[in-house]
Design an enzyme around this catalytic site. Structure first.
Site, mmCIF file in Angstrom:
data_model
loop_
_atom_site.group_PDB
_atom_site.id
_atom_site.type_symbol
_atom_site.label_atom_id
_atom_site.label_comp_id
_atom_site.label_asym_id
_atom_site.label_seq_id
_atom_site.Cartn_x
_atom_site.Cartn_y
_atom_site.Cartn_z
ATOM 1 C CB THR A 15 5.955 17.489 -1.405
ATOM 2 O OG1 THR A 15 6.172 16.422 -2.178
ATOM 3 C CG2 THR A 15 6.745 18.660 -1.620
ATOM 4 C CB THR A 94 0.802 16.186 -4.368
ATOM 5 O OG1 THR A 94 2.059 15.890 -4.897
ATOM 6 C CG2 THR A 94 0.810 17.575 -3.555
ATOM 7 C CG ASP A 95 3.522 11.195 -5.912
ATOM 8 O OD1 ASP A 95 3.586 12.465 -6.530
ATOM 9 O OD2 ASP A 95 4.776 11.025 -5.735
#
Length: 351
Positions: A15, A94-95
């Site tokens: 992101t 961040t996943d």
């Protein structure tokens, strides 16, 4: 070459590197100028940030990363550190950030810190947090007190150790937490404060960039589940299994015989699906309770959650660790000690 005030930065996508796509949504930008802009925003109104040495890498969605790719990243970062960089910042999605950070921690063998950062809001949104997280990451990577702490994660003003950080919300700026003992520090007013410098003993894996990590299954126990997934794990080519148990170490009673057959074929580890607290070893009896799981040969993951236990078991299988060595490693995460010890495992292909 002595250490200078330069931090190596490698951008892996996520992101923090996302831009609006013509067909809708956002995707990691393949234009180097985009991340250069994020870095420029991170430097706004700051005169004392360390210099940066940006290592170009193709932007990748975080779900694409794997052990060989991360081993290649580690090697490139080690070269820059050996040439004098005082630390490293890795930007990623961040996943899977908690898994990427833990893997980097298990592969990193330098005193200079690796700091993983990301963003919960992409650059097309008001209040994008990427530049601020990157700014904090640069400060932590150049901070003397961070030396020897391995891989750290810096997000939303908090500093976390890689082995216990966990994403607990899909979209909140405060999505990341340290469930075991809380953050080790913070960054506020451009000041790094490391308030807990205890670094646990942990394994070190030296891998080749072509190392094959055997597949490890991850199965979560749930109320009234009959365990039919366990019946096919062995036939699907998995070399190991991690079971996320209910509570501290409980599975449906009908799972016990299925798991006993699997432990005769492969290492089987159990963690807690709660994500916090140690797995139990000797409190509850009866079929499917932790005393039963220990009886049939399952190994408790200690304080590690299922995601990290799966990564660790895969690396242990990749280096062909024997059962005694595996038990020693799991014990490190069950009763942490802080003697600064690294149990070293070398993949034969990396010699």
């Amino acid at each position: 070459m002595g250490r200078d005030r330069t931090v190596a930065v490698v951008t892996l996508g996520g992101t923090i590197a996302c831009a609006p796509h013509p067909l809708g949504g956002v995707t990691p930008s393949d234009d180097p100028a985009f991340m250069a802009g994020v870095l420029a925003d991170a430097r706004l109104s700051a005169t004392d940030l360390p210099g940066t040495h940006v290592i170009s890498a193709p932007p990748l969605a975080s779900a694409v990363l794997d052990a060989p790719r991360l081993a290649a990243v580690v090697r490139s970062l080690e070269r820059v550190v050996d040439e004098g960089a005082c630390g490293v910042v890795v930007t990623t999605g961040t996943d899977t950030l908690e898994e990427v950070a833990f893997m980097l921690d298990l592969l990193w063998r330098r005193a200079e810190p690796v700091v993983v950062v990301g963003a919960m809001r992409h650059g097309g949104l008001p209040g994008a947090d990427g530049p601020g997280n990157l700014r904090d990451g640069l400060r932590v990577a150049a901070h003397d007190q961070a030396r020897g702490m391995g891989c750290l994660v810096t997000l939303n003003g908090h500093i976390h150790q890689a082995w216990q950080v966990r994403k607990s919300h899909t979209s909140s700026l405060s999505a990341f937490e340290s469930f075991v003992s809380g953050p080790v520090g913070s960054v506020h007013e451009d000041t790094v404060r490391i308030t807990s410098a205890s670094v646990i003993d942990r394994p070190l894996f030296i891998l080749d960039t072509v190392t094959v990590v055997p597949p490890v299954a991850l199965v979560t126990a749930a109320l009234a589940d009959d365990g039919r997934l366990l019946g096919v794990v062995g036939g699907l080519g998995y070399r190991g299994l991690v079971v996320e148990t209910m509570g501290g170490g409980s599975v449906p009673p009908q799972w016990s015989s299925l798991l006993e057959r699997l432990t005769a074929r492969m290492p089987v580890v159990y963690s807690s699906r709660t994500g916090g607290g140690p797995t139990l070893r000797s409190t509850y009896g009866g079929a499917g309770a932790e005393r039963d799981l220990r009886r049939i040969g399952m190994t408790p993951a200690g304080l590690l959650d299922g995601l990290k236990a799966r990564l660790l078991l895969g690396l242990l299988l990749a280096v062909r660790a024997d059962r005694a060595s595996m038990d020693e490693v799991w014990d490190l995460f069950d009763s942490p000690t802080t003697r600064g010890r690294r149990c070293e495992f070398v993949d034969l292909a990396a010699r």
